[in-house]
Design a protein around this motif. Structure first.
Motif, PDB file in Angstrom:
ATOM      1  N   LEU A1069      26.108  29.514  15.125  1.00  0.00           N
ATOM      2  CA  LEU A1069      25.413  28.998  13.945  1.00  0.00           C
ATOM      3  C   LEU A1069      24.078  29.711  13.744  1.00  0.00           C
ATOM      4  O   LEU A1069      23.667  29.974  12.603  1.00  0.00           O
ATOM      5  CB  LEU A1069      25.178  27.490  14.094  1.00  0.00           C
ATOM      6  N   GLY A1070      23.394  30.030  14.841  1.00  0.00           N
ATOM      7  CA  GLY A1070      22.141  30.765  14.726  1.00  0.00           C
ATOM      8  C   GLY A1070      22.331  32.125  14.094  1.00  0.00           C
ATOM      9  O   GLY A1070      21.551  32.545  13.223  1.00  0.00           O
ATOM     10  N   LEU A1071      23.380  32.846  14.515  1.00  0.00           N
ATOM     11  CA  LEU A1071      23.674  34.144  13.894  1.00  0.00           C
ATOM     12  C   LEU A1071      23.984  33.986  12.410  1.00  0.00           C
ATOM     13  O   LEU A1071      23.504  34.754  11.566  1.00  0.00           O
ATOM     14  CB  LEU A1071      24.864  34.785  14.610  1.00  0.00           C
ATOM     15  N   LEU A1072      24.809  33.000  12.081  1.00  0.00           N
ATOM     16  CA  LEU A1072      25.217  32.803  10.694  1.00  0.00           C
ATOM     17  C   LEU A1072      24.020  32.484   9.810  1.00  0.00           C
ATOM     18  O   LEU A1072      23.861  33.052   8.715  1.00  0.00           O
ATOM     19  CB  LEU A1072      26.253  31.681  10.627  1.00  0.00           C
ATOM     20  N   HIS A1073      23.154  31.593  10.264  1.00  0.00           N
ATOM     21  CA  HIS A1073      22.039  31.180   9.432  1.00  0.00           C
ATOM     22  C   HIS A1073      20.901  32.194   9.444  1.00  0.00           C
ATOM     23  O   HIS A1073      20.223  32.374   8.435  1.00  0.00           O
ATOM     24  CB  HIS A1073      21.529  29.813   9.884  1.00  0.00           C
ATOM     25  N   GLY A1074      20.680  32.842  10.592  1.00  0.00           N
ATOM     26  CA  GLY A1074      19.585  33.796  10.674  1.00  0.00           C
ATOM     27  C   GLY A1074      19.855  35.085   9.945  1.00  0.00           C
ATOM     28  O   GLY A1074      18.926  35.681   9.374  1.00  0.00           O
ATOM     29  N   LEU A1075      21.115  35.531   9.928  1.00  0.00           N
ATOM     30  CA  LEU A1075      21.432  36.830   9.343  1.00  0.00           C
ATOM     31  C   LEU A1075      22.152  36.742   8.007  1.00  0.00           C
ATOM     32  O   LEU A1075      22.380  37.776   7.369  1.00  0.00           O
ATOM     33  CB  LEU A1075      22.296  37.639  10.320  1.00  0.00           C
ATOM     34  N   VAL A1076      22.523  35.545   7.568  1.00  0.00           N
ATOM     35  CA  VAL A1076      23.220  35.406   6.286  1.00  0.00           C
ATOM     36  C   VAL A1076      22.463  34.451   5.361  1.00  0.00           C
ATOM     37  O   VAL A1076      22.014  34.837   4.284  1.00  0.00           O
ATOM     38  CB  VAL A1076      24.673  34.921   6.503  1.00  0.00           C
ATOM     39  N   LEU A1077      22.308  33.198   5.779  1.00  0.00           N
ATOM     40  CA  LEU A1077      21.719  32.215   4.879  1.00  0.00           C
ATOM     41  C   LEU A1077      20.234  32.476   4.639  1.00  0.00           C
ATOM     42  O   LEU A1077      19.774  32.447   3.494  1.00  0.00           O
ATOM     43  CB  LEU A1077      21.923  30.807   5.452  1.00  0.00           C
ATOM     44  N   LEU A1078      19.477  32.709   5.705  1.00  0.00           N
ATOM     45  CA  LEU A1078      18.039  32.891   5.530  1.00  0.00           C
ATOM     46  C   LEU A1078      17.698  34.100   4.669  1.00  0.00           C
ATOM     47  O   LEU A1078      16.824  34.002   3.787  1.00  0.00           O
ATOM     48  CB  LEU A1078      17.352  32.977   6.898  1.00  0.00           C
ATOM     49  N   PRO A1079      18.335  35.280   4.862  1.00  0.00           N
ATOM     50  CA  PRO A1079      18.019  36.399   3.949  1.00  0.00           C
ATOM     51  C   PRO A1079      18.312  36.064   2.486  1.00  0.00           C
ATOM     52  O   PRO A1079      17.562  36.483   1.594  1.00  0.00           O
ATOM     53  CB  PRO A1079      18.916  37.529   4.469  1.00  0.00           C
ATOM     54  N   VAL A1080      19.380  35.316   2.246  1.00  0.00           N
ATOM     55  CA  VAL A1080      19.686  34.949   0.864  1.00  0.00           C
ATOM     56  C   VAL A1080      18.607  34.032   0.306  1.00  0.00           C
ATOM     57  O   VAL A1080      18.134  34.203  -0.820  1.00  0.00           O
ATOM     58  CB  VAL A1080      21.073  34.278   0.799  1.00  0.00           C
ATOM     59  N   LEU A1081      18.179  33.043   1.095  1.00  0.00           N
ATOM     60  CA  LEU A1081      17.118  32.149   0.642  1.00  0.00           C
ATOM     61  C   LEU A1081      15.816  32.912   0.412  1.00  0.00           C
ATOM     62  O   LEU A1081      15.096  32.662  -0.568  1.00  0.00           O
ATOM     63  CB  LEU A1081      16.904  31.027   1.658  1.00  0.00           C
ATOM     64  N   LEU A1082      15.512  33.851   1.297  1.00  0.00           N
ATOM     65  CA  LEU A1082      14.293  34.633   1.135  1.00  0.00           C
ATOM     66  C   LEU A1082      14.349  35.507  -0.113  1.00  0.00           C
ATOM     67  O   LEU A1082      13.351  35.689  -0.815  1.00  0.00           O
ATOM     68  CB  LEU A1082      14.059  35.495   2.371  1.00  0.00           C
ATOM     69  N   SER A1083      15.535  36.047  -0.397  1.00  0.00           N
ATOM     70  CA  SER A1083      15.652  36.898  -1.587  1.00  0.00           C
ATOM     71  C   SER A1083      15.521  36.108  -2.876  1.00  0.00           C
ATOM     72  O   SER A1083      15.275  36.672  -3.938  1.00  0.00           O
ATOM     73  CB  SER A1083      16.999  37.633  -1.566  1.00  0.00           C
ATOM     74  N   ILE A1084      15.694  34.773  -2.773  1.00  0.00           N
ATOM     75  CA  ILE A1084      15.580  33.929  -3.974  1.00  0.00           C
ATOM     76  C   ILE A1084      14.252  33.183  -4.006  1.00  0.00           C
ATOM     77  O   ILE A1084      13.585  33.126  -5.043  1.00  0.00           O
ATOM     78  CB  ILE A1084      16.752  32.926  -4.012  1.00  0.00           C
ATOM     79  N   LEU A1085      13.866  32.618  -2.852  1.00  0.00           N
ATOM     80  CA  LEU A1085      12.697  31.747  -2.795  1.00  0.00           C
ATOM     81  C   LEU A1085      11.603  32.265  -1.883  1.00  0.00           C
ATOM     82  O   LEU A1085      10.663  31.528  -1.574  1.00  0.00           O
ATOM     83  CB  LEU A1085      13.117  30.341  -2.310  1.00  0.00           C
ATOM     84  N   GLY A1086      11.720  33.507  -1.430  1.00  0.00           N
ATOM     85  CA  GLY A1086      10.783  34.008  -0.445  1.00  0.00           C
ATOM     86  C   GLY A1086       9.357  34.106  -0.946  1.00  0.00           C
ATOM     87  O   GLY A1086       9.104  34.225  -2.148  1.00  0.00           O
ATOM     88  N   PRO A1087       8.389  34.054  -0.033  1.00  0.00           N
ATOM     89  CA  PRO A1087       6.981  34.164  -0.410  1.00  0.00           C
ATOM     90  C   PRO A1087       6.644  35.581  -0.846  1.00  0.00           C
ATOM     91  O   PRO A1087       7.384  36.525  -0.568  1.00  0.00           O
ATOM     92  CB  PRO A1087       6.240  33.785   0.883  1.00  0.00           C
ATOM     93  N   PRO A1088       5.517  35.755  -1.525  1.00  0.00           N
ATOM     94  CA  PRO A1088       5.118  37.104  -1.952  1.00  0.00           C
ATOM     95  C   PRO A1088       4.735  37.954  -0.753  1.00  0.00           C
ATOM     96  O   PRO A1088       4.431  37.432   0.316  1.00  0.00           O
ATOM     97  CB  PRO A1088       3.915  36.846  -2.869  1.00  0.00           C
ATOM     98  N   PRO A1089       4.726  39.281  -0.904  1.00  0.00           N
ATOM     99  CA  PRO A1089       4.362  40.149   0.226  1.00  0.00           C
ATOM    100  C   PRO A1089       2.887  40.027   0.561  1.00  0.00           C
ATOM    101  O   PRO A1089       2.051  39.698  -0.288  1.00  0.00           O
ATOM    102  CB  PRO A1089       4.707  41.547  -0.284  1.00  0.00           C
ATOM    103  N   GLU A1090       2.569  40.277   1.815  1.00  0.00           N
ATOM    104  CA  GLU A1090       1.174  40.245   2.242  1.00  0.00           C
ATOM    105  C   GLU A1090       0.426  41.499   1.815  1.00  0.00           C
ATOM    106  O   GLU A1090      -0.789  41.474   1.624  1.00  0.00           O
ATOM    107  CB  GLU A1090       1.103  40.094   3.764  1.00  0.00           C
ATOM    108  N   VAL A1091       1.138  42.602   1.682  1.00  0.00           N
ATOM    109  CA  VAL A1091       0.522  43.880   1.301  1.00  0.00           C
ATOM    110  C   VAL A1091       1.308  44.449   0.132  1.00  0.00           C
ATOM    111  O   VAL A1091       2.531  44.533   0.193  1.00  0.00           O
ATOM    112  CB  VAL A1091       0.525  44.876   2.477  1.00  0.00           C
ATOM    113  N   VAL A1092       0.606  44.805  -0.937  1.00  0.00           N
ATOM    114  CA  VAL A1092       1.244  45.470  -2.068  1.00  0.00           C
ATOM    115  C   VAL A1092       0.529  46.785  -2.317  1.00  0.00           C
ATOM    116  O   VAL A1092      -0.644  46.941  -1.988  1.00  0.00           O
ATOM    117  CB  VAL A1092       1.198  44.589  -3.339  1.00  0.00           C
ATOM    118  N   GLN A1093       1.246  47.763  -2.882  1.00  0.00           N
ATOM    119  CA  GLN A1093       0.667  49.072  -3.152  1.00  0.00           C
ATOM    120  C   GLN A1093       0.290  49.182  -4.631  1.00  0.00           C
ATOM    121  O   GLN A1093       1.026  48.757  -5.510  1.00  0.00           O
ATOM    122  CB  GLN A1093       1.669  50.167  -2.805  1.00  0.00           C
TER     123      GLN A1093
END
Length: 1177
Positions: A1069-1093
């Motif tokens: 479950l850790g692999l499934l959520h860490g490498l599949v669900l969390l990246p999807v959530l981050l790509s939709i609801l993720g916070p802004p970057p700390e450094v921008v160019q």
């Protein structure tokens, strides 16, 4: 260490120093978090440089410290006492248990040895003479067990529990009666005379052979002993009967050697009963016999000072050894009593058998521990070996696993020194779980060390590694420790000790990884610098390392955009090798052109792997600053390449995201349904290995004889004499519980207050009869009966110390009034007389009075009058009412019974009676009253703590919230899957569920870090995070699974189901959520970057001129803003064999020296942490 200028003083075109040349600014409110983390990374960098300078000293001192702590294992204590393991310290059950021990001592009144007989053919009837004959054969074989210890022979008659042995003034007669007095054996054979064959013992009378139960004539014996002592009560005791109809005789149960006090109910003797419509017993599927033995203390007290033990230094430990040896022999002979072709089978069990199971359960399996660690050594060595000796780290992998093993041993040794007792969970699970968790960080540091950014000075390699990975290691380790500390909230001592030990071991692993393992990496760096073989470091390496110097073309005055612009080197090489040397010179024709990016937004923006898989400030490296010879695609494939080219582009497509969210929601919904299927409980059959004789007995007992002996204990602090009505009401309320086995209609309740009252009513009736016939008068009772004389002495008692006797009360009072209550002034005086005069009734009541009433012997022929003065018993501080519970199959049944019993005690408390229930159901099932509430509380507190820790170290509450959300979903899904797998909820799964939050951080925080510290759109940052974290997270999961693999080979099914299966599901479950669900959530609801160019737009619009040979071709991508484009340039690359990648290389002659600052577009990843160089070694 040089400090960066304040943020407010940064000029618009500020370029960070050293290896960062891309112009950047900090994003809004994230300025302070980034600088704080940069400061922390600077400390880690300094720590790494210091360790590298003194790597030998650090390694020696670290091994010395961990080795010293590991010696603490010599004082480790393994706890196997069930009460100490499962009763919550400080709880009401613990306080009640402590009260019982203070009043009665440490042990129960007796221990039970049981025989259960079942047919080999399922469902056959055992109520036949043949089946009873086989039961008699097995019981007789078991009863004849003898063991020889300390030069003495010990048989059943010497060690069995004998209830109600009378007090006789004649010492010789008392000893003879004691030898002949039957042992307490609850058996269906008691319905027949053959039951007497189980009794041992013999006595000698002059002029006749030894008296034994097998040749005893009871009436003749009473006639011969009558002139020496009064034995009226023994005539009823020795009355026996027999009947040919087995079912009819066993219907209603059997009587022991005392018909009045010893009635064994059907439920104690028969299992799987079937009746006709009229309720008559027709058949049964199981028979049970129970042998009662003395406790070690009782056996010690019984033979203390006896002539049989005066020469062996008799002690309580020796008494315990005798009982254990006899019980083991009892079980062995009973199981072998019937031939293999018999129609019946015997299951035997004793209290020592349970202790042996717990000891075996707590033993460390050296073979599995060694096998698990060897497997991990092999995995670490193989995965870190490389054909290129300069990149190979096989020895580092071996050293890392051995270091983790030492850290685990030192953590357990520290726990032993702190006085934390070990138990089965510690010895069976923790070594493998800690190995799997600890090796994760070893892989992380090793991978990061080999992927240091190009141009890193040799003396800064370890500092650079810790700078990039230290915060991540700290985050996961701290979360694991917090998780296990939160699991210590579970109020079960065994699991609390396991959680504390796991937290300490994780802390030791953290110290080893952060302080000692970098020293190992530094030594391996020296090995690579000296061109030595991996593992076999005494031999020189034939491999040569490459250092690549890139000579940039002059790009003129044009500003080359960076960030979104991608600098790519295309190599067209002409190689020439001189025969006299190994130097290879590759010449590239100068050619550079500007081309639009490909249409794939992810493939075009994903760059090569950065310097670390968990780079906390992992900015884009730009162009790889070295060129390599072309190799086969399969040789270049790795997890990072797979994530960059296949996994991330597929996962982050819109339809894939939608599918992941839908499937995750479905899994969550299914898990919520599965959570409703989870039942509470942990049966002893779950702990004992399947296929063993012990498991067969426990299964038969659970199926046919689910009976539990319990007691309702009344404490001190109230007046028993004036609270009799409340005591009767309490007994009635407790007896009305559904699980309480009611006594037969023909038998009075089995409580001391009923027996006491009935005995007083009996002697009152005898007195009334003697008074009416004139055998007893005001001045004499000698012509009356024994019971009438006892009543006479009690009736004249006043309870006043000044005037204790009043003969006028003989006709004006009764020993029991019309309401069925004993006069308060007579209560404690009568208690003394009853205890001394009715030993069988006292034994049957199981009252266990404390303080015990004084001994008083009735002398009917006393002429001095002293026998009229009866000492009153002291006020009671402890007494108990015994009960039998039946029909308790599920945990819900136990919980219902416990709640009913507690309610009855609370109601009695309002009437002034202090009472509590006692017995194994209340000891071991009380935890389920609040287990789920405790579980939810611990998980909620842990999620809050995880949020605070992640928010503190990440300095980003938004990202911390997403991490906690995924962890909560993982916990719910793990709980639901437990329901589908049929795993019951007990304290052990609760600990794993709570710890799963901390373990799940290993799979989620790295992805969140990679996302947080990358640049670009959410999709691009999620893809970069996957590229950097797929390999180490997968390695960590594999290492955890390898650590758990040894649990699958455990002899205990409990270990396999409750630890291996649950932890394996957690890892997946850790692999499934860490490498599949969390990246999807981050790509939709993720916070802004700390450094921008930020880019300075050119006022001119570049037009694409015609391409000319060797010239620059400029083109503007149609999908990019003006002045954002891709630069492709040809460079001259020289290949020479230097000592090590990343080492300082003197510039080649005739060639200009290249520095990162000279070519901003070709610079590596930005690093906002400011640091100075490490001093040279």
């Amino acid at each position: 260490m040089a400090r960066p200028p304040p943020l407010g003083e940064l000029p618009p075109g500020y370029t960070p120093p050293a290896r960062s040349a891309a112009p950047q600014i900090l994003a809004g409110s994230l300025q302070a978090p980034l600088w704080l983390r940069a400061y922390f990374q600077g400390l880690l960098f300094s720590l790494g440089c210091g360790i590298q300078r003194h790597c030998g000293k650090v390694l020696f001192l670290g091994l010395l410290a961990f080795g010293a702590l590991a010696l603490g294992l010599r004082v480790a204590i393994i706890e196997t006492d069930l009460e100490q393991l499962w009763v919550e310290a400080g709880s009401r059950v613990s306080q009640e248990l402590q009260y019982t021990k203070e009043k009665l001592g440490e042990e129960a009144a007796y221990t039970s040895q049981m025989l259960i007989q079942t047919p080999r053919q399922e469902g056959e009837n055992v109520l036949t003479p043949e089946a009873l004959g086989l039961h008699l054969q097995a019981a007789v074989t078991a009863s004849k067990v003898q063991v020889s210890l300390y030069g003495k022979s010990w048989d059943l008659n010497k060690i069995c529990y004998k209830s109600g042995v009378p007090l006789i003034e004649n010492g010789m007669i008392e000893r003879m009666i004691e030898k002949l007095f039957p042992c307490v054996i609850l058996t269906p054979l008691d319905c027949f005379w053959e039951g007497a064959k189980l009794q041992g013992g013999s006595a000698y009378l002059p002029g006749r052979p030894d008296i034994q139960w097998t040749n005893l004539d009871p009436e003749q014996l009473l006639e011969e002993l009558g002139p020496f002592a009064s034995l009226e009560g023994f005539r009823e005791l020795l009355d026996k009967a027999q009947a040919p109809n087995v079912a009819q005789e066993l219907s209603g149960g059997c009587h022991g050697f005392s018909h009045k006090f010893m009635h064994w109910q059907e439920e104690l003797l028969l299992g799987g009963m079937a009746r006709d419509p009229q309720g008559q017993l027709l058949r049964a599927e199981a028979l049970q016999s129970t042998f009662l033995l003395m406790s070690p203390r009782q056996l010690y007290e019984h033979f203390r000072g006896d002539y049989q033990t005066h020469d062996i230094g008799w002690s309580e430990e020796q008494a315990g050894t005798v009982l254990q040896a006899w019980q083991r022999r009892f079980v062995q002979l009973a199981q072998e009593a019937l031939p293999g072709n018999a129609s019946q089978q015997i299951h035997a069990f004793s209290s020592t058998t349970l202790d042996d199971i717990l000891h075996a359960f707590s033993e460390v399996s050296a073979a599995r521990v060694v096998g698990g660690y060897l497997l991990m050594l092999a995995y670490a060595c193989v995965t870190m070996l490389r054909w290129d000796c300069a990149q190979s780290q096989g020895a580092v992998g071996l050293a890392g696993v051995l270091l983790v093993a030492l850290a685990v041993a030192s953590g357990l040794g520290l726990c032993a020194l702190l006085g934390i007792a070990f138990n089965a969970a510690t010895t069976q699970v923790l070594p493998f779980l800690a190995l799997g968790i600890g090796v994760d960080d070893i892989f992380l540091l090793a991978h990061a060390f080999t992927e240091a950014p190009p141009g890193t000075p040799l003396q800064e390699r370890t500092g650079e590694c810790l700078q990039r990975t230290g915060t991540s290691v700290a985050l996961t380790s701290i979360n694991n420790m917090v998780a296990f500390f939160m699991a210590a909230l579970v109020p079960i001592p065994a699991l609390r000790a396991f959680s504390l030990q796991a937290a300490v071991v994780v802390g030791c692993n953290f110290a080893a990884v952060m302080l000692v393992f970098p020293a190992v990496l530094s030594l391996d760096l020296h090995r690579r610098h000296c061109q030595r073989l991996d593992v076999l470091c005494c031999f020189s390496s034939p491999c040569s390392a490459r250092v690549i110097q890139i000579l940039p073309q002059e790009l003129g005055d044009r500003t080359v955009p960076v960030g979104i612009a991608h600098l790519t080197a295309t190599v067209q090489a002409f190689a020439h090798c001189e025969a006299s040397s190994q130097h290879v010179v590759t010449i590239l024709p100068p050619q550079a052109h500007l081309v639009p990016p490909p249409s794939d937004p992810l493939a075009s923006e994903l760059f090569s792997p950065g310097g670390s898989t968990r780079d906390l400030l992992g900015q884009e490296e730009g162009t790889r600053q070295k060129a390599a010879c072309k190799s086969l695609p399969c040789a270049r494939w790795n997890l990072a390449h797979f994530a960059r080219s296949q996994f991330a582009p597929l996962l982050l497509q819109s339809h894939t995201k939608a599918m992941v969210l839908v499937l995750s929601g479905a899994l969550l919904g299914l898990s919520l349904y599965g959570s409703t299927l989870v039942q509470d409980g942990l049966a002893l059959t779950d702990v004992v290995p399947r296929g063993t004789k012990e498991h067969a007995f426990l299964s038969a007992q659970l199926r046919y004889f689910s009976l539990y002996e319990v007691a309702l204990v009344t404490q001190g602090g109230f007046d028993y004499a004036h609270s009799q009505r409340a005591l009767f009401d309490l007994h009635q309320r407790f007896s009305s519980l559904k699980a309480v086995l009611p006594p037969p209609a023909t038998q009075a309740p089995r409580t001391w207050l009923h027996y006491y009252r009935n005995w007083l009513q009996g002697i009152q009736a005898a007195f009334d009869q003697d008074w009416a016939s004139g055998r007893i008068t005001h001045h004499s009772y000698r012509n009356g009966s024994e019971d009438g004389a006892l009543a006479y002495k009690l009736l004249i008692q006043t309870g006043d110390a000044q005037e204790p006797l009043d003969f006028s009360q003989l006709t004006t009072r009764k020993l029991v009034d019309k309401d069925g209550l004993i006069p308060p002034e007579l209560f404690y005086v009568g208690l003394t007389v009853w205890v001394s005069s009715d030993p069988l009734g006292l034994a049957a009541s199981q009252a266990n009075f404390y303080p015990p009433p004084p001994e008083w012997l009735h002398d009917k022929y006393d002429t001095t009058g002293e026998n009229l003065r009866i000492p009153a018993a002291q006020p009671l501080e402890f007494a108990q009412f015994p009960f039998l519970l039946h029909g308790l199959q599920k945990t819900a049944d136990f919980v219902e019974t416990i709640e009913g019993a507690r309610a009855a005690c609370a109601e009695a408390g309002q009437a002034g009676v202090r009472a509590y229930p006692s017995g194994s159901p209340f000891l071991f099932w009380e935890q389920y009253l609040g287990l789920r509430r405790c579980f939810l509380l611990a998980v909620c507190i842990l999620l809050v703590c995880t949020f605070l820790v992640c928010a503190l170290l990440l300095l980003n509450p938004w990202a911390a919230s997403l991490i906690v959300l995924v962890l909560a979903v993982m916990t719910v899904e793990l709980f639901g899957i437990m329901g589908f797998l049929g795993i019951k909820l007990s304290a052990i799964p609760v600990v794993i569920l709570v710890a799963s939050v901390g373990i799940g951080v290993e799979f989620t925080v790295h992805v969140a870090l990679g996302f947080l510290t990358s640049q670009g759109s959410r999709n691009l940052r999620a893809a970069r995070a996957l590229e950097h974290t797929l390999a180490p997270v997968t390695d960590g999961a594999v290492s955890t699974l390898l650590g758990l693999l040894m649990l699958a080979g455990s002899n205990f099914d409990f270990i396999v189901r409750y630890f291996f299966v649950v932890l394996t599901v957690l890892t997946l479950l850790g692999l499934l959520h860490g490498l599949v669900l969390l990246p999807v959530l981050l790509s939709i609801l993720g916070p802004p970057p700390e450094v921008v160019q930020m880019y300075k737009e050119s006022p001119e619009v570049l037009s694409p001129p015609a391409a000319q040979g060797g010239g620059l071709r400029w083109g503007v991508a149609p999908t990019l803003p003006q002045s954002f484009a891709r630069v492709t340039t040809s460079m001259t690359v020289a290949l020479r064999p230097p000592p090590l990648p990343g080492a300082y290389v003197h510039p080649a002659s005739e060639e200009p020296t290249w520095s990162p600052a000279a070519t901003p577009a070709a610079s590596g990843s930005s690093n906002l942490s400011s640091r100075g160089p490490c001093p040279a070694t």
